[in-house]
Write a protein that holds these residues in place. Structure first.
Motif, PDB file in Angstrom:
ATOM      1  N   CYS A  23       0.827  -1.208   0.000  1.00 24.90           N
ATOM      2  CA  CYS A  23       0.000   0.000   0.000  1.00 24.90           C
ATOM      3  C   CYS A  23       0.862   1.259   0.000  1.00 24.90           C
ATOM      4  O   CYS A  23       0.526   2.247  -0.674  1.00 24.90           O
ATOM      5  CB  CYS A  23      -0.940  -0.004   1.201  1.00 24.90           C
ATOM      6  N   GLN A  24       1.967   1.250   0.725  1.00 29.70           N
ATOM      7  CA  GLN A  24       2.862   2.406   0.747  1.00 29.70           C
ATOM      8  C   GLN A  24       3.468   2.646  -0.629  1.00 29.70           C
ATOM      9  O   GLN A  24       3.566   3.793  -1.080  1.00 29.70           O
ATOM     10  CB  GLN A  24       3.961   2.210   1.787  1.00 29.70           C
ATOM     11  N   LYS A  27       0.867   4.192  -2.858  1.00 30.81           N
ATOM     12  CA  LYS A  27       0.603   5.579  -2.460  1.00 30.81           C
ATOM     13  C   LYS A  27       1.697   6.518  -2.962  1.00 30.81           C
ATOM     14  O   LYS A  27       1.441   7.679  -3.259  1.00 30.81           O
ATOM     15  CB  LYS A  27       0.480   5.653  -0.935  1.00 30.81           C
ATOM     16  N   ALA A  33      -1.731   6.372  -6.577  1.00 29.02           N
ATOM     17  CA  ALA A  33      -1.936   6.978  -5.253  1.00 29.02           C
ATOM     18  C   ALA A  33      -3.408   7.074  -4.863  1.00 29.02           C
ATOM     19  O   ALA A  33      -3.729   7.137  -3.679  1.00 29.02           O
ATOM     20  CB  ALA A  33      -1.292   8.357  -5.205  1.00 29.02           C
ATOM     21  N   ARG A  36      -7.643   3.136  -2.819  1.00 36.58           N
ATOM     22  CA  ARG A  36      -7.956   2.969  -1.403  1.00 36.58           C
ATOM     23  C   ARG A  36      -7.757   1.506  -1.038  1.00 36.58           C
ATOM     24  O   ARG A  36      -7.789   0.647  -1.915  1.00 36.58           O
ATOM     25  CB  ARG A  36      -9.396   3.390  -1.141  1.00 36.58           C
ATOM     26  N   SER A  55      -0.612   5.276   3.857  1.00 32.95           N
ATOM     27  CA  SER A  55      -0.671   4.180   2.900  1.00 32.95           C
ATOM     28  C   SER A  55      -2.024   4.004   2.222  1.00 32.95           C
ATOM     29  O   SER A  55      -2.187   3.099   1.413  1.00 32.95           O
ATOM     30  CB  SER A  55      -0.263   2.875   3.584  1.00 32.95           C
ATOM     31  N   GLY A  56      -2.995   4.825   2.550  1.00 30.18           N
ATOM     32  CA  GLY A  56      -4.307   4.719   1.913  1.00 30.18           C
ATOM     33  C   GLY A  56      -5.189   3.625   2.468  1.00 30.18           C
ATOM     34  O   GLY A  56      -6.202   3.278   1.872  1.00 30.18           O
TER      35      GLY A  56
END
Length: 84
Positions: A23-24, A27, A33, A36, A55-56
């Motif tokens: 996730c990072q 993002k 980015a 979600r 990280s969303g």
């Protein structure tokens, strides 16, 4: 990178890299980015708020979980995106 979903459902524990690291990375890339995420975790595992914000990750769901609970979280996250 080829497909750009609106939502990612990932587990924290994966081979190669963690769901948090995935996730990072997403993002940090301008083209991904916006994605979600919902993170599935072992019971009692906790991420710090600054980790989820960077990280969303919008929801953390502990295992075991019901499919209905996951579906509710997916709908909530997608509705939040539409409202934004």
């Amino acid at each position: 990178q080829k497909h750009r979903p609106d939502l990612l459902i990932t587990d924290y524990h994966m081979p190669g890299l963690s769901g948090l690291e995935l996730c990072q990375k997403l993002k940090q890339d301008v083209s991904t980015a916006h994605i979600r995420a919902i993170m599935l975790t072992a019971r009692g595992y906790h991420l710090e708020p600054h980790d989820t914000e960077k990280s969303g990750i919008l929801r953390m769901i502990s295992k075991p979980f019901s499919p209905r609970h996951l579906l509710t979280a997916v709908n909530e996250v997608l509705e939040e995106k539409l409202a934004a």
